[in-house]
Enzyme design. Sequence first.
Site, PDB file in Angstrom:
ATOM      1  N   TYR A 141       0.816  -1.211   0.000  1.00 37.53           N
ATOM      2  CA  TYR A 141       0.000   0.000   0.000  1.00 37.53           C
ATOM      3  C   TYR A 141       0.854   1.267   0.000  1.00 37.53           C
ATOM      4  O   TYR A 141       0.425   2.308  -0.472  1.00 37.53           O
ATOM      5  CB  TYR A 141      -0.901   0.036   1.246  1.00 37.53           C
ATOM      6  CG  TYR A 141      -2.158  -0.795   1.159  1.00 37.53           C
ATOM      7  CD1 TYR A 141      -2.116  -2.145   0.848  1.00 37.53           C
ATOM      8  CD2 TYR A 141      -3.392  -0.224   1.419  1.00 37.53           C
ATOM      9  CE1 TYR A 141      -3.266  -2.902   0.793  1.00 37.53           C
ATOM     10  CE2 TYR A 141      -4.562  -0.970   1.379  1.00 37.53           C
ATOM     11  CZ  TYR A 141      -4.489  -2.305   1.065  1.00 37.53           C
ATOM     12  OH  TYR A 141      -5.636  -3.046   1.017  1.00 37.53           O
ATOM     13  N   LYS A 191       4.247 -15.209   2.702  1.00 37.05           N
ATOM     14  CA  LYS A 191       4.450 -15.951   1.463  1.00 37.05           C
ATOM     15  C   LYS A 191       5.958 -16.144   1.329  1.00 37.05           C
ATOM     16  O   LYS A 191       6.601 -15.688   0.369  1.00 37.05           O
ATOM     17  CB  LYS A 191       3.844 -15.162   0.279  1.00 37.05           C
ATOM     18  CG  LYS A 191       3.830 -15.889  -1.036  1.00 37.05           C
ATOM     19  CD  LYS A 191       2.826 -17.035  -1.115  1.00 37.05           C
ATOM     20  CE  LYS A 191       2.942 -17.769  -2.434  1.00 37.05           C
ATOM     21  NZ  LYS A 191       2.101 -18.987  -2.497  1.00 37.05           N
ATOM     22  N   ASP A 223      -1.694 -18.530   1.037  1.00 43.83           N
ATOM     23  CA  ASP A 223      -2.672 -19.272   0.226  1.00 43.83           C
ATOM     24  C   ASP A 223      -3.303 -20.405   1.029  1.00 43.83           C
ATOM     25  O   ASP A 223      -4.516 -20.602   1.022  1.00 43.83           O
ATOM     26  CB  ASP A 223      -2.064 -19.762  -1.104  1.00 43.83           C
ATOM     27  CG  ASP A 223      -0.710 -20.433  -0.945  1.00 43.83           C
ATOM     28  OD1 ASP A 223      -0.159 -20.436   0.177  1.00 43.83           O
ATOM     29  OD2 ASP A 223      -0.193 -20.961  -1.946  1.00 43.83           O
ATOM     30  N   ASP A 247      -5.864  -7.495   4.483  1.00 39.21           N
ATOM     31  CA  ASP A 247      -7.051  -6.923   3.832  1.00 39.21           C
ATOM     32  C   ASP A 247      -7.885  -8.035   3.217  1.00 39.21           C
ATOM     33  O   ASP A 247      -9.101  -8.114   3.413  1.00 39.21           O
ATOM     34  CB  ASP A 247      -6.602  -5.922   2.754  1.00 39.21           C
ATOM     35  CG  ASP A 247      -7.779  -5.313   2.014  1.00 39.21           C
ATOM     36  OD1 ASP A 247      -8.763  -4.935   2.682  1.00 39.21           O
ATOM     37  OD2 ASP A 247      -7.719  -5.218   0.773  1.00 39.21           O
ATOM     38  N   ASP A 251     -11.722  -9.977   4.755  1.00 42.63           N
ATOM     39  CA  ASP A 251     -13.001 -10.028   4.031  1.00 42.63           C
ATOM     40  C   ASP A 251     -13.467 -11.477   3.932  1.00 42.63           C
ATOM     41  O   ASP A 251     -14.651 -11.776   4.079  1.00 42.63           O
ATOM     42  CB  ASP A 251     -12.861  -9.439   2.612  1.00 42.63           C
ATOM     43  CG  ASP A 251     -13.203  -7.957   2.565  1.00 42.63           C
ATOM     44  OD1 ASP A 251     -12.974  -7.261   3.578  1.00 42.63           O
ATOM     45  OD2 ASP A 251     -13.712  -7.494   1.516  1.00 42.63           O
TER      46      ASP A 251
HETATM   47  C1  IPM Z   1     -10.233  -1.919   4.321  1.00 42.94           C
HETATM   48  C2  IPM Z   1     -10.494  -1.339   2.954  1.00 42.94           C
HETATM   49  C3  IPM Z   1      -9.400  -0.345   2.612  1.00 42.94           C
HETATM   50  C4  IPM Z   1      -8.080  -1.096   2.628  1.00 42.94           C
HETATM   51  C5  IPM Z   1      -9.590   0.411   1.292  1.00 42.94           C
HETATM   52  C6  IPM Z   1     -10.914   1.136   1.244  1.00 42.94           C
HETATM   53  C7  IPM Z   1      -8.466   1.364   1.016  1.00 42.94           C
HETATM   54  O1  IPM Z   1     -10.596  -2.353   2.020  1.00 42.94           O
HETATM   55  O2  IPM Z   1     -10.142  -1.148   5.284  1.00 42.94           O
HETATM   56  O3  IPM Z   1     -10.123  -3.143   4.434  1.00 42.94           O
HETATM   57  O4  IPM Z   1      -7.732  -1.752   1.640  1.00 42.94           O
HETATM   58  O5  IPM Z   1      -7.369  -1.033   3.637  1.00 42.94           O
HETATM   59 MG    MG Z   2     -10.635  -4.292   2.857  1.00 39.91          MG
END
Ligand code: IPM
Ligand code: MG
Length: 369
Positions: A141, A191, A223, A247, A251
């Site tokens: 990032y 990784k 992975d 990240d 999710d």
């Molecule tokens: C999160 C989001 C952010 C990230 C985006 C919106 C920049 O996906 O907080 O997980 O990737 O950190």
């Molecule tokens: Mg995210």
Amino acid sequence: MKATIVLLPGDGIGPEVVHEARTVLDVVAARFGHQFTFTEHLIGGVAIDRTCTALPTPTLAAATAADAVLLGAVGGPKWDDPKARVRPEQGLLGIRKALGLYANLRPVRVHPALAGVSPLKPERVQNVDVLFVRELTGGLYFGWPKFREDGSLHRRAVDTLEYREDEIHRIVALAFKLARGRKKRVTSVDKANVLESSRLWREIATEIAAGYADVTLEHQLVDSCAMRLLTHARSFDVVVTENMFGDILTDEAAALAGSLGLIPSASLGSGRCGLYEPIHGSAPDIAGKGIANPIGTILSAALLLRHSLGLHDEADVVERAVDDVIAGGARTADMLNAPTDKALSTAELGTLVRTAIVDDGYRHATAAS
Ligand code: IPM
Ligand code: MG
């Protein structure tokens, strides 16, 4: 206690969910006799529209001076032009970096009443309780160089994955400390079979483990970690990993809990001021409809009470209220099990949580008298 809390509603469903969490904090303040002062500032797409920058100077100044920051979400199709120089996400990344918030805690717990909502078999997700510790101010990032080049023959783009020893050390050491208050198991995800930065990460994690004889460390490739989350998520306690892996994995892990809308996060640095936000995005498809799930943001407010204000009982009360409301069957549309289940609005669910906090207060007062 007195505290100043900066609200950054942002884009999409951000304003709707932040409103619910703020009113939950009002109820907490009234019940426990605290004085919270809220100020609202711009970030993300709305900030670009009004000020041409995703992180206006007054926003950063207010956040720097505050005890804590509560954020909704940033981004949306309106600002998605890949060629745009200013992007909503720069606001979020910018404030994380400027406040030095290198540690992003993302607790994923599966509420027993929601095990059937997950796309996995209920027995696979029952009792899952994982704390993700995501590195937040390094890696792909932020690495340099980062650029795009449109040459006459071809187009090229570069991102850089860099980690320094001190950046790895502080996040992994935090994971070990947090594991001591839990089941004392750390999974460090990398990784290392491919990436140089991961080999350094693994080496440092192993060195840190030597100082924590009571905590077990295991290394896992990202992975296979993604797969283990679907097959044996219960086997995780604390998972520590670099920015982008964290990240993606969080999710995925949110789906175990039944909905991305349920998961809160705390972004912490070396000071007391933290940034608290749900892990979901701005969900432009449902923005303004009043149907977004406010729980991820309400639980983020609970983390704010605990980590930035040191109000542990208050945080417990909010989390218990959310648990009770879910146990009682309250659901927003994203949490439904069967199409016949009734979905509550954002405001209705928020009201139920606030009522549960007030009722809990009465029960305590009656029990004490
Ligand atoms: C999160 C989001 C952010 C990230 C985006 C919106 C920049 O996906 O907080 O997980 O990737 O950190
Ligand atoms: Mg995210």
